[in-house]
Design a protein around this motif. Structure first.
Motif, mmCIF file in Angstrom:
data_model
loop_
_atom_site.group_PDB
_atom_site.id
_atom_site.type_symbol
_atom_site.label_atom_id
_atom_site.label_comp_id
_atom_site.label_asym_id
_atom_site.label_seq_id
_atom_site.Cartn_x
_atom_site.Cartn_y
_atom_site.Cartn_z
ATOM 1 N N THR A 18 0.833 -1.196 0.000
ATOM 2 C CA THR A 18 0.000 0.000 0.000
ATOM 3 C C THR A 18 0.871 1.251 0.000
ATOM 4 O OG1 THR A 18 -0.115 0.252 2.415
ATOM 5 C CG2 THR A 18 -1.702 -1.268 1.386
ATOM 6 N N SER A 19 0.264 2.369 -0.404
ATOM 7 C CA SER A 19 1.001 3.634 -0.414
ATOM 8 C C SER A 19 1.369 4.065 0.992
ATOM 9 C CB SER A 19 0.162 4.726 -1.096
ATOM 10 O OG SER A 19 -1.082 4.896 -0.436
ATOM 11 N N ALA A 20 0.536 3.709 1.983
ATOM 12 C CA ALA A 20 0.851 4.048 3.369
ATOM 13 C C ALA A 20 2.087 3.279 3.829
ATOM 14 C CB ALA A 20 -0.343 3.727 4.276
ATOM 15 N N LEU A 57 7.295 6.494 -5.545
ATOM 16 C CA LEU A 57 5.866 6.660 -5.818
ATOM 17 C C LEU A 57 5.543 6.321 -7.273
ATOM 18 C CD1 LEU A 57 4.857 9.910 -3.874
ATOM 19 C CD2 LEU A 57 4.057 7.567 -3.464
ATOM 20 N N SER A 58 6.426 6.730 -8.195
ATOM 21 C CA SER A 58 6.188 6.424 -9.606
ATOM 22 C C SER A 58 6.236 4.925 -9.854
ATOM 23 C CB SER A 58 7.212 7.136 -10.490
ATOM 24 O OG SER A 58 8.513 6.599 -10.321
ATOM 25 N N TYR A 59 7.152 4.229 -9.168
ATOM 26 C CA TYR A 59 7.201 2.769 -9.303
ATOM 27 C C TYR A 59 5.903 2.138 -8.789
ATOM 28 C CZ TYR A 59 12.267 3.295 -9.991
ATOM 29 O OH TYR A 59 13.495 3.646 -10.448
ATOM 30 N N PHE A 60 5.462 2.573 -7.626
ATOM 31 C CA PHE A 60 4.264 2.002 -7.012
ATOM 32 C C PHE A 60 3.023 2.281 -7.857
ATOM 33 C CE2 PHE A 60 0.659 2.054 -4.094
ATOM 34 C CZ PHE A 60 0.810 0.830 -3.462
ATOM 35 N N GLU A 61 2.884 3.529 -8.303
ATOM 36 C CA GLU A 61 1.685 3.906 -9.055
ATOM 37 C C GLU A 61 1.616 3.278 -10.433
ATOM 38 O OE1 GLU A 61 1.906 8.130 -8.911
ATOM 39 O OE2 GLU A 61 1.276 8.266 -6.792
ATOM 40 N N SER A 62 2.766 2.860 -10.975
ATOM 41 C CA SER A 62 2.767 2.197 -12.288
ATOM 42 C C SER A 62 2.443 0.708 -12.181
ATOM 43 C CB SER A 62 4.138 2.366 -12.954
ATOM 44 O OG SER A 62 5.134 1.601 -12.270
ATOM 45 N N GLY A 63 2.200 0.233 -10.949
ATOM 46 C CA GLY A 63 1.942 -1.192 -10.766
ATOM 47 C C GLY A 63 3.201 -1.982 -10.514
ATOM 48 N N GLY A 64 4.215 -1.310 -10.017
ATOM 49 C CA GLY A 64 5.494 -1.961 -9.806
ATOM 50 C C GLY A 64 5.525 -2.867 -8.590
ATOM 51 N N ILE A 65 6.593 -3.649 -8.519
ATOM 52 C CA ILE A 65 6.837 -4.579 -7.412
ATOM 53 C C ILE A 65 8.001 -4.024 -6.599
ATOM 54 C CG2 ILE A 65 7.516 -6.931 -6.809
ATOM 55 C CD1 ILE A 65 6.407 -7.773 -9.578
ATOM 56 N N ILE A 66 7.795 -3.831 -5.298
ATOM 57 C CA ILE A 66 8.822 -3.263 -4.431
ATOM 58 C C ILE A 66 9.024 -4.191 -3.237
ATOM 59 C CG2 ILE A 66 9.539 -1.298 -3.024
ATOM 60 C CD1 ILE A 66 7.650 0.458 -4.702
ATOM 61 N N PHE A 67 10.249 -4.657 -3.056
ATOM 62 C CA PHE A 67 10.611 -5.429 -1.872
ATOM 63 C C PHE A 67 11.628 -4.640 -1.056
ATOM 64 C CE2 PHE A 67 9.104 -8.938 -4.505
ATOM 65 C CZ PHE A 67 8.370 -9.686 -3.585
ATOM 66 N N VAL A 68 11.449 -4.660 0.261
ATOM 67 C CA VAL A 68 12.375 -3.997 1.172
ATOM 68 C C VAL A 68 12.814 -4.993 2.237
ATOM 69 C CG1 VAL A 68 12.681 -2.141 2.866
ATOM 70 C CG2 VAL A 68 11.363 -1.733 0.782
ATOM 71 N N SER A 87 5.947 0.948 -18.903
ATOM 72 C CA SER A 87 5.886 2.209 -18.163
ATOM 73 C C SER A 87 7.202 2.979 -18.227
ATOM 74 C CB SER A 87 5.519 1.942 -16.698
ATOM 75 O OG SER A 87 6.587 1.313 -16.006
ATOM 76 N N GLU A 88 8.272 2.308 -18.656
ATOM 77 C CA GLU A 88 9.582 2.948 -18.803
ATOM 78 C C GLU A 88 9.792 3.271 -20.274
ATOM 79 O OE1 GLU A 88 11.962 3.754 -16.424
ATOM 80 O OE2 GLU A 88 10.357 3.333 -14.990
ATOM 81 N N PHE A 89 9.256 4.414 -20.721
ATOM 82 C CA PHE A 89 9.174 4.704 -22.157
ATOM 83 C C PHE A 89 10.534 4.679 -22.838
ATOM 84 C CE2 PHE A 89 9.521 7.820 -25.596
ATOM 85 C CZ PHE A 89 8.633 7.264 -26.514
ATOM 86 N N ASN A 90 11.526 5.340 -22.247
ATOM 87 C CA ASN A 90 12.835 5.439 -22.904
ATOM 88 C C ASN A 90 13.486 4.080 -23.109
ATOM 89 O OD1 ASN A 90 13.059 8.290 -23.247
ATOM 90 N ND2 ASN A 90 13.401 8.487 -21.048
ATOM 91 N N VAL A 91 13.240 3.157 -22.182
ATOM 92 C CA VAL A 91 13.770 1.805 -22.316
ATOM 93 C C VAL A 91 12.891 0.983 -23.252
ATOM 94 C CG1 VAL A 91 14.320 -0.332 -21.105
ATOM 95 C CG2 VAL A 91 14.862 1.875 -20.059
ATOM 96 N N ALA A 92 11.573 1.065 -23.055
ATOM 97 C CA ALA A 92 10.646 0.262 -23.868
ATOM 98 C C ALA A 92 10.796 0.562 -25.354
ATOM 99 C CB ALA A 92 9.214 0.528 -23.416
ATOM 100 N N ALA A 93 10.944 1.853 -25.688
ATOM 101 C CA ALA A 93 11.081 2.222 -27.097
ATOM 102 C C ALA A 93 12.346 1.636 -27.703
ATOM 103 C CB ALA A 93 11.091 3.745 -27.227
ATOM 104 N N LEU A 94 13.391 1.517 -26.892
ATOM 105 C CA LEU A 94 14.665 1.021 -27.393
ATOM 106 C C LEU A 94 14.661 -0.492 -27.575
ATOM 107 C CD1 LEU A 94 17.582 1.794 -28.147
ATOM 108 C CD2 LEU A 94 18.190 1.487 -25.747
#
Length: 488
Positions: A18-20, A57-68, A87-94
């Motif tokens: 969650t964002s919290a 926040l950008s990772y989380f909001e894009s549907g990313g997976i975060i482990f700590v 969601s990573e346009f510069n990489v995806a386009a390449l």
């Protein structure tokens, strides 16, 4: 949080749900950990607290997976993240020509607190992330890393990542000192679908060393001599930071043999192989080396490796040539020119390194060195004091047709010592030659009134990588692939 996993030493890994939870873990130390990880080498990047918050926040909001990962005091000590590749346009386009971006994830970040490194935590967190990506239905995971980040490259190879050959990207970012830096990145693919077979070309053991600059790959696999030139090009195409390749063979009388791909002699590679044979321990190693008619000695002491070099006894092996000097060693010859001489100034005045290399090669051809000898080079010198120089080395290998601006050159540095000994009429002791890497090599030349008796070069050895290496397929490796334009 879910997916609570315990790692040793006393580290628990949990996924942010969650964002919290993300806000809490950032405030409890993840923000500070991220800043410290990327402020240190090899990144040297500066991030503010707000920038780190925005990144996660950008990772989380894009549907990313975060482990700590947290220690016993509930303090974050490691992290790893992945996001949908699209969601990573510069990489995806390449990578879109190589990868289905709708079925792939992107390895965005990872880091471990400095005091807990070398405990396998990073490798295990990567494995947890790969498993999570697979469970969410991704077919592959794409990772981008610096072509010079050999620790990461080693970890990626061990984890099963396969290089996407010929694909590079230049990335710019802020350094810790406030300046901007530009770095070349390469891409790796992890196949998450068990039914997908990767076309891997793997060398079982390669050691990458930095002998005063001049990153050198030492290949321990048994490679037939006739295949070494092509394989050398493939390795250097896959890993552009590697300037030269030496192949380990079995020599005569039980000696280890170091064979350069073009059959030339290389002082820095010789020092490196001796250091590795000694496993960094103080002592002496005797080696057979390509381009040398007699076994070479390498003495290791306190992290330094000193080798003798095969010099020609004839004092006429070093001769003036107009404003410049030509010095012949066994297996390699050099033009030595000052930075303010006609040749040196002409080369350095060119707009970029490729044009400088072209001018250097033209000079070698005009002097008849490029085709006559296995290797030849141009050393542009800047005298700092009576016993020290700075140098810009350009080295051409005839049989592989490659010319490099080298970050360090042991043979070329020795040729400068030969020139000084010839001009002064006396021996030279610990002549300091500062390499483009900023590291120093120490050259000593012994001579009498009739001949050059011996030469040695001494300097530090740093091991950057030691393990399995994935390399480009032949059809990709032999095709020039220019890095993409810089992105922020």
């Amino acid at each position: 949080m879910s997916m609570n996993k315990e790692l040793q030493p006393s580290v628990k890994v949990r996924r942010i749900e969650t964002s919290a939870e993300l806000k809490n873990v950032l405030e409890s130390g993840l923000n500070d950990l991220y800043q410290r990880v990327f402020a240190a080498p090899p990144y040297n990047e500066k991030f503010t607290t707000d920038e780190v918050i925005d990144i996660f926040l950008s990772y989380f909001e894009s549907g990313g997976i975060i482990f700590v990962a947290k220690d016993d005091t509930d303090k974050p000590v490691a992290f790893v993240t992945a996001v949908p590749l699209k969601s990573e346009f510069n990489v995806a386009a390449l990578v879109s020509k190589n990868i289905d971006i709708n079925c792939s994830s992107y390895f965005a970040e990872d880091g471990v607190a400095e005091n807990l490194r070398k405990n396998g935590i990073s490798a295990r967190m990567k494995a947890i992330l790969l498993s999570a990506c697979q469970q969410e239905g991704y077919e592959s995971l794409i990772l981008r890393t610096s072509v010079y980040n050999y620790k990461q490259i080693s970890a990626v190879n061990k984890a099963g990542g396969v290089v996407i050959a010929g694909l590079f990207q230049n990335v710019s970012g802020p350094r810790a000192d406030g300046t901007m830096t530009q770095d070349t990145r390469s891409f790796y693919k992890f196949d998450l679908d068990a039914n997908t077979a990767s076309n891997k070309t793997v060398l079982e053991r390669v050691t990458i060393v930095r002998p005063g600059g001049n990153d050198t790959a030492i290949v321990w696999d048994d490679i037939p001599r006739e295949e070494q030139g092509t394989l050398s090009k493939r390795i250097q195409s896959t890993y552009p930071g590697i300037e030269q390749v030496m192949f380990v063979e079995r020599g005569q009388n039980g000696l280890v043999r170091g064979q350069m791909a073009g059959g030339e002699f290389c002082g820095n590679a010789t020092r490196s192989l001796g250091y590795l044979v000694r496993e960094g321990r103080d002592g002496q190693a005797f080696l057979e080396i390509s381009g040398a008619s007699q076994p070479m000695s390498v003495v290791v002491e306190s992290g330094m490796a000193q080798t003798s070099l095969p010099v020609k006894e004839d004092l006429n092996s070093a001769q003036p040539s107009g404003d410049d000097y030509i010095v012949h060693l066994d297996g390699i010859s050099f033009i030595i020119t000052a930075k303010d001489s006609v040749l040196g100034a002409t080369i350095l005045s060119q707009q970029d390194t490729e044009q400088q290399k072209a001018m250097a090669l033209n000079a070698l051809r005009e002097k008849g060195l490029s085709d006559r000898y296995p290797a030849s080079g141009v050393m542009i010198i800047d005298r700092q004091s009576e016993n020290s120089f700075k140098v810009e080395p350009f080295v051409y290998v005839r049989d592989t047709g490659t010319l490099y601006y080298e970050t360090g050159c042991g043979s070329g540095s020795t040729s400068i010592g030969i020139m000084v000994a010839k001009e002064s009429g006396s021996s030279v002791k610990n002549l300091k030659i500062t390499q483009p890497s900023g590291m120093d090599l120490l050259v000593s030349i012994n001579r009498d009134e009739e001949k050059f008796e011996s030469a040695t070069v001494n300097g530090p050895i740093e091991i950057l990588f030691d393990g399995r290496m994935h390399i480009a397929s032949p059809e990709v490796a032999l095709t020039t692939a220019a890095p993409q334009a810089a992105i922020a």
